[in-house]
Design an enzyme around this catalytic site. Structure first.
Site, mmCIF file in Angstrom:
data_model
loop_
_atom_site.group_PDB
_atom_site.id
_atom_site.type_symbol
_atom_site.label_atom_id
_atom_site.label_comp_id
_atom_site.label_asym_id
_atom_site.label_seq_id
_atom_site.Cartn_x
_atom_site.Cartn_y
_atom_site.Cartn_z
ATOM 1 N N CYS A 1 7.690 6.046 -2.262
ATOM 2 C CA CYS A 1 9.023 5.782 -3.131
ATOM 3 C C CYS A 1 9.972 6.420 -3.558
ATOM 4 O O CYS A 1 10.575 5.337 -3.077
ATOM 5 C CB CYS A 1 8.040 5.070 -4.231
ATOM 6 S SG CYS A 1 7.207 6.720 -5.060
ATOM 7 N N GLU B 1 6.134 0.727 -11.517
ATOM 8 C CA GLU B 1 6.533 1.224 -10.918
ATOM 9 C C GLU B 1 6.972 1.121 -9.370
ATOM 10 O O GLU B 1 6.497 0.021 -8.500
ATOM 11 C CB GLU B 1 5.742 2.077 -10.543
ATOM 12 C CG GLU B 1 5.695 2.799 -12.023
ATOM 13 C CD GLU B 1 4.644 4.356 -11.943
ATOM 14 O OE1 GLU B 1 5.247 5.054 -12.911
ATOM 15 O OE2 GLU B 1 4.006 4.881 -10.702
HETATM 16 P P1 NAD Z 1 3.643 -5.304 -2.832
HETATM 17 O O1 NAD Z 1 5.237 -5.756 -4.042
HETATM 18 O O2 NAD Z 1 3.727 -6.078 -1.787
HETATM 19 O O3 NAD Z 1 2.316 -5.076 -3.654
HETATM 20 C C1 NAD Z 1 2.270 -4.445 -4.613
HETATM 21 C C2 NAD Z 1 0.672 -5.601 -4.727
HETATM 22 O O4 NAD Z 1 1.080 -6.282 -5.841
HETATM 23 C C3 NAD Z 1 -0.853 -5.453 -4.020
HETATM 24 O O5 NAD Z 1 -2.010 -5.017 -4.833
HETATM 25 C C4 NAD Z 1 -0.306 -6.961 -4.141
HETATM 26 O O6 NAD Z 1 -1.575 -7.519 -3.794
HETATM 27 C C5 NAD Z 1 -0.009 -7.229 -5.150
HETATM 28 N N1 NAD Z 1 0.571 -8.891 -5.885
HETATM 29 C C6 NAD Z 1 1.370 -9.370 -4.233
HETATM 30 N N2 NAD Z 1 1.993 -10.648 -4.749
HETATM 31 C C7 NAD Z 1 1.211 -10.326 -6.385
HETATM 32 C C8 NAD Z 1 1.740 -11.494 -7.525
HETATM 33 N N3 NAD Z 1 2.141 -12.996 -7.290
HETATM 34 N N4 NAD Z 1 0.393 -11.251 -8.753
HETATM 35 C C9 NAD Z 1 0.528 -9.721 -8.947
HETATM 36 N N5 NAD Z 1 -0.084 -9.848 -7.441
HETATM 37 C C10 NAD Z 1 1.069 -9.445 -6.381
HETATM 38 O O7 NAD Z 1 4.511 -3.793 -2.233
HETATM 39 P P2 NAD Z 1 4.342 -3.070 -1.367
HETATM 40 O O8 NAD Z 1 4.232 -3.645 -0.024
HETATM 41 O O9 NAD Z 1 2.008 -2.719 -1.348
HETATM 42 O O10 NAD Z 1 3.976 -1.565 -2.040
HETATM 43 C C11 NAD Z 1 5.602 -1.252 -1.376
HETATM 44 C C12 NAD Z 1 6.459 -0.828 -2.771
HETATM 45 O O11 NAD Z 1 6.347 0.038 -3.494
HETATM 46 C C13 NAD Z 1 7.738 -0.325 -1.931
HETATM 47 O O12 NAD Z 1 8.505 -0.891 -2.239
HETATM 48 C C14 NAD Z 1 7.251 1.052 -3.346
HETATM 49 O O13 NAD Z 1 8.822 2.021 -3.200
HETATM 50 C C15 NAD Z 1 6.779 0.583 -3.610
HETATM 51 N N6 NAD Z 1 6.470 1.897 -4.631
HETATM 52 C C16 NAD Z 1 6.635 2.362 -5.883
HETATM 53 C C17 NAD Z 1 5.863 3.813 -7.034
HETATM 54 C C18 NAD Z 1 6.763 4.053 -7.781
HETATM 55 O O14 NAD Z 1 6.069 5.341 -8.668
HETATM 56 N N7 NAD Z 1 7.672 3.580 -7.942
HETATM 57 C C19 NAD Z 1 5.512 4.392 -6.101
HETATM 58 C C20 NAD Z 1 4.283 3.675 -4.566
HETATM 59 C C21 NAD Z 1 5.502 2.155 -4.131
#
Ligand code: NAD
Length: 457
Positions: free
Chosen positions: A263, A229
């Protein structure tokens, strides 16, 4: 053991330091979950549901403490933290009400000696890697149905919402979910990456496109259920028959709620030329009325950005838009105070050459573009790599249905925006991701069907 430092984004002060996981502890936790899962699967659904019901009651009872923790670590205004927690209770209620019916075995043929039946087995051990912007929603969309359907969960909250993750961990265990069936991993991207190296049966990720891509690559050769997502650049079109004031007030909220860090925030607005100027006037007036400040104070609507790095993204989008001819109606820069503050920003005279109309902003900033009619609006709405949500404001339902049926988006809104329902599937097209959460699809996502072919001797 390494630690994770947690900082208040409203003023930059440290608020906690917690022990973090490393590759060895992640592997040990994954092994524990693997051993514990079969007994949880064998636990009757009624007992699993009762544990989740007790968790729900505990979240309700501790709501004020949980809301304040969430506000302190992500900067979400307190009223919005309470809203998220209340919404979370509603989602748990939906899952509790629907799970039995959704995963009930189904006999699809009973023909003399031959019977065919479908049963729904849990996937096994699932990884729940979560974002920080709505940690109860995006985490709970996974761990609640995953646990109800008999999976063990390795839960990696965002490093920006760790204290909330630890509350969830504590309350689930107190409610009777075994310690090895729901296990929390503390840390940042490296801990998430270590989790992907474990033997898991499903990976459920919410976060950015950039990380989603890395996760898809890591899982590519693994043959595991994968759901991503991801982000959005969600458009809305305001047609010439819409009430410009009502649409502006609704869309200003859709763009700026949670300080634009949703999001499904409204990220692009197209307005018919006949109502454009009135719309912009009402939109700007609504945004000027939003109170920005201490997220713990009553009446605050705009808080700090959770991640400091996003300030630079917003500054670059404003500079790029202005260099290409946009008009700044309000805001446009950082606020000069400790913490991660950006003024609510409204840009007009924008077009698709500008990053603000193409790339996810994830902050309190909006571009408003004038259009001549429905077909132009539709073409612009579909001119994106994303496809999470899209909306249209018009008095005419048939006109909305005609346009919204052709938008590439998982969710479409008529005269509303920035809305998620537990009863409806949540999914995206394009770079907004793959897979479905919420609704009964979002329960089935944590199961695999077993096909029984039964012939009586
Ligand atoms: P992010 O991608 O920076 O981090 C998300 C998670 O991934 C965190 O727990 C992080 O520690 C982990 N992570 C980072 N690198 C990783 C790797 N290499 N391997 C595995 N895990 C890793 O995102 P964020 O800043 O936490 O969230 C914001 C983003 O999320 C925005 O783009 C938003 O649109 C999206 N979002 C989407 C939805 C949806 O339902 N589509 C809902 C909420 C947020």
């Amino acid at each position: 053991m390494s630690t994770l430092k947690i900082t208040n984004p409203a003023d930059g002060t440290p608020i906690a330091e917690v022990p973090a996981d490393d590759a060895a502890s992640v592997a040990a936790k994954a092994a524990r979950a693997r051993r514990a899962q079969p007994a949880w699967q064998a636990t009757p659904l009624g007992a699993r549901s009762a544990a989740i019901g007790r968790f729900r009651a505990a979240v309700d009872a501790e709501m004020e403490t949980l809301a304040r923790t969430l506000t302190q670590e992500v900067g979400k205004p307190l009223a919005q933290s309470r809203n998220e927690l209340n919404g979370f209770l509603g989602r748990i209620d939906f899952f509790l009400a629907e799970v039995a019916r959704t995963i009930a075995p189904e006999t699809v043929l009973a023909d003399g000696a031959m019977t065919e039946r479908i049963e729904h087995d849990p996937l096994g051990v699932v990884a729940n890697i979560s974002a920080w912007n709505y940690p109860y929603f995006v985490g709970g969309n996974v761990f609640v149905p995953a646990l109800l359907t008999g999976n063990a969960v390795l839960y990696k909250p965002s490093e920006f919402a760790t204290l909330t993750g630890l509350h969830i961990d504590r309350l689930l265990h107190a409610a009777g979910v075994p310690a090895d069936v729901f296990i929390t991993l503390v840390g940042g991207g490296a801990v998430g990456a270590a989790l992907l190296e474990q033997e898991v049966d499903g990976v459920f990720f919410t976060g950015s496109v950039a990380t989603g891509r890395k996760i898809a690559e890591a899982c590519g050769s693994r043959m595991v259920r994968l759901q991503l997502e991801l982000g959005g650049k969600d458009p809305t079109y305001v047609a010439d028959d819409a009430d410009p004031k009502a649409a502006a007030e609704s869309l200003a909220d859709g763009a700026m709620y949670n300080t634009g860090q949703s999001c499904c925030s409204v990220e692009r607005i197209y307005v018919h030329e006949r109502v454009h100027d009135a719309f912009v006037e009402h939109f700007a007036a609504t945004v000027r009325g939003f109170r920005s400040g201490d997220p713990l104070a009553d009446g605050t609507y705009i808080g700090p950005l959770t991640r400091r790095a996003q300030l630079e993204v917003l500054e670059a989008q404003v500079a790029d838009a202005l260099a290409k001819g946009a008009t700044l109606v309000g805001g446009g820069k950082r606020v000069d105070r400790a913490g991660n503050w950006f003024e609510p920003t409204v840009l007009t005279n924008v077009d698709h050459s500008m990053a603000v109309m193409r790339d996810e902003s994830f902050g309190p900033i909006i571009g408003i573009q004038k259009v001549r009619g429905d077909e132009e609006a539709l073409a612009l709405m579909n001119d994106t790599r994303y496809g999470l949500t899209a909306g249209m404001y018009t008095r005419d339902e048939a006109r909305a249905a005609k346009l919204l049926g052709r938008v590439r988006a998982g969710s479409v809104y008529w005269n509303c925006c920035d809305r998620v329902s537990p009863r409806l599937p949540w999914s995206g097209h394009g770079e907004s991701g793959v897979g479905v959460t919420l609704s009964t699809y979002g329960i089935q996502a944590f199961t695999r069907p077993r096909a029984w072919h039964l012939r009586s001797p």
